[in-house]
Design an enzyme around this catalytic site. Structure first.
Site, short mmCIF file in Angstrom:
data_model
loop_
_atom_site.label_atom_id
_atom_site.label_comp_id
_atom_site.label_asym_id
_atom_site.label_seq_id
_atom_site.Cartn_x
_atom_site.Cartn_y
_atom_site.Cartn_z
N GLN A 123 0.82 -1.20 0.00
CA GLN A 123 0.00 0.00 0.00
C GLN A 123 0.86 1.25 0.00
O GLN A 123 0.56 2.24 -0.68
CB GLN A 123 -0.92 0.00 1.22
CG GLN A 123 -2.03 1.02 1.17
CD GLN A 123 -3.00 0.74 0.04
OE1 GLN A 123 -3.28 -0.41 -0.27
NE2 GLN A 123 -3.51 1.77 -0.59
N HIS A 126 2.23 2.95 -3.24
CA HIS A 126 1.31 3.66 -4.13
C HIS A 126 1.70 5.11 -4.33
O HIS A 126 1.70 5.64 -5.44
CB HIS A 126 -0.11 3.62 -3.55
CG HIS A 126 -0.98 2.53 -4.08
ND1 HIS A 126 -1.33 2.43 -5.40
CD2 HIS A 126 -1.57 1.49 -3.46
CE1 HIS A 126 -2.10 1.37 -5.57
NE2 HIS A 126 -2.26 0.78 -4.41
N GLU A 192 -10.10 2.65 3.45
CA GLU A 192 -10.40 2.25 2.09
C GLU A 192 -10.34 0.73 1.95
O GLU A 192 -11.24 0.09 1.41
CB GLU A 192 -9.41 2.90 1.14
CG GLU A 192 -9.58 2.50 -0.32
CD GLU A 192 -8.48 3.04 -1.20
OE1 GLU A 192 -8.63 2.97 -2.43
OE2 GLU A 192 -7.46 3.53 -0.68
N HIS A 193 -9.24 0.15 2.43
CA HIS A 193 -9.06 -1.30 2.42
C HIS A 193 -8.91 -1.78 3.86
O HIS A 193 -8.11 -1.23 4.62
CB HIS A 193 -7.80 -1.70 1.65
CG HIS A 193 -7.69 -1.10 0.29
ND1 HIS A 193 -6.84 -0.05 0.00
CD2 HIS A 193 -8.33 -1.39 -0.86
CE1 HIS A 193 -6.95 0.28 -1.27
NE2 HIS A 193 -7.86 -0.52 -1.82
N ASP A 226 -6.87 -5.83 -6.00
CA ASP A 226 -6.38 -4.87 -6.99
C ASP A 226 -6.43 -5.46 -8.39
O ASP A 226 -6.83 -4.79 -9.35
CB ASP A 226 -4.92 -4.50 -6.69
CG ASP A 226 -4.78 -3.44 -5.61
OD1 ASP A 226 -5.74 -2.69 -5.38
OD2 ASP A 226 -3.71 -3.38 -4.99
N HIS A 286 -51.10 25.71 -5.15
CA HIS A 286 -51.07 24.25 -5.10
C HIS A 286 -52.46 23.71 -4.76
O HIS A 286 -52.94 22.74 -5.36
CB HIS A 286 -50.07 23.78 -4.03
CG HIS A 286 -48.62 23.86 -4.43
ND1 HIS A 286 -48.02 25.02 -4.80
CD2 HIS A 286 -47.68 22.87 -4.52
CE1 HIS A 286 -46.74 24.78 -5.08
NE2 HIS A 286 -46.51 23.47 -4.94
#
Length: 295
Positions: A123, A126, A192-193, A226, A286
């Site tokens: 990770q 990245h 996220e993960h 992934d 209305h």
């Protein structure tokens, strides 16, 4: 992970943007069903897709194809992509405002420190702002993982090694009193993960509520999500997993409501309710429009 989803949702035209795409990227775009590949990234790509680009002509020959203005723009990117998506949001739809990528591993004393370290480093490589987080109820496994990370990260080639090392300076570990506290901490961070590497990993996973993608057990590496299997990997970051989920066909679909009344007599109760509600809200126009539907 974006083109296939759009096609599965039934989108008739799909534009893909990728700066300096490799031949394998272009091949994947073709197989997935992209109509146009924009060889550009950043805010320029978002602007092109949001507002469209006219074709470039040289004589009667179209040298650059036109790009239609897109109704929805999805997918991850750097901070310039995120800023651009925030600007065009409303002019067109977007999936989310994604931040730096992140992984959180919940581990206990039964976990494999070598595997956890490899997943954290995967990770971290990245981006220099990526975050790799370890949450455990056992200080011993945290120490073992730290040793493994130090050993493994130095064996990476450049520029991966420098990127991962920089990302690891803002990554961290948390030692909790028990697995219950680990789960509570994970739900607050909404990663996220989320990897679960514990005894009874399924039971632990079932109690986790906030995350983008969930990877259960030692064999289920996040990197397999992934590239090889699992749900879409465009996932919420920065804690937004508390209220949203990953990219799916629903990002390309709309809920459209409609009504039709054929039996005027049967709808009179609804007409009278509407008249009363309109006048309670002070909307006389209305009320009178509803009264026109009386028998």
């Amino acid at each position: 992970m974006t083109v296939v989803t759009a096609r599965a949702a039934g989108c008739p035209y799909v534009v893909l943007a990728s700066p300096r795409p490799a031949p394998i990227t272009l091949a994947a775009a073709h197989v997935a069903g992209a109509d146009i590949v924009l060889c550009v990234g950043g805010a320029q790509a978002i602007g092109s897709m949001a507002y469209g680009v006219d074709a470039k002509l040289e004589g009667d020959k179209e040298t650059i194809a036109s790009v239609p203005a897109c109704d929805v723009i999805v997918g991850p990117g750097n901070k310039w992509v995120t800023a651009a998506k925030s600007i065009v949001n409303g002019y067109c739809g977007i999936d989310m405002l994604a931040g730096p990528s992140e992984v959180l591993v919940i581990a206990d004393k039964t976990a494999n420190a070598e595997i956890i370290a490899a997943d954290l480093i995967a990770q971290a490589e990245h981006d220099v702002v990526a975050r790799a987080i370890l949450v455990s109820d056992d200080g011993g496994i945290v120490d073992a993982v730290n040793e493994e990370v130090s050993a493994q990260v130095n064996s990476l080639p450049e520029p991966n090694r420098s990127t991962a090392k920089e990302a690891l300076t803002q990554s961290f570990s948390i030692v909790c009193k028990d697995i219950d506290e680990c789960i509570s901490m994970s739900d607050k961070l909404a990663p996220e993960h989320l990897e679960i590497q514990t005894a009874n990993s399924q039971q632990v996973a079932d109690r986790c509520a906030n995350y983008g993608g969930l990877f259960i057990g030692t064999n289920c590496a996040e990197v397999l999500g992934d590239y090889g299997a699992g749900p879409n990997h465009t996932l919420p970051t920065g804690g937004t997993g508390r209220y949203t989920g990953g990219l799916s066909v629903f990002n390309f679909l709309r809920i459209r409501t409609w009504m039709r009344i054929d039996d005027k007599k049967e709808c009179q109760e609804m007409v009278e309710d509407s008249v009363r509600m309109a006048r309670l809200e002070g909307l006389e126009g209305h009320a009178r429009a509803a009264e026109k539907r009386r028998l």
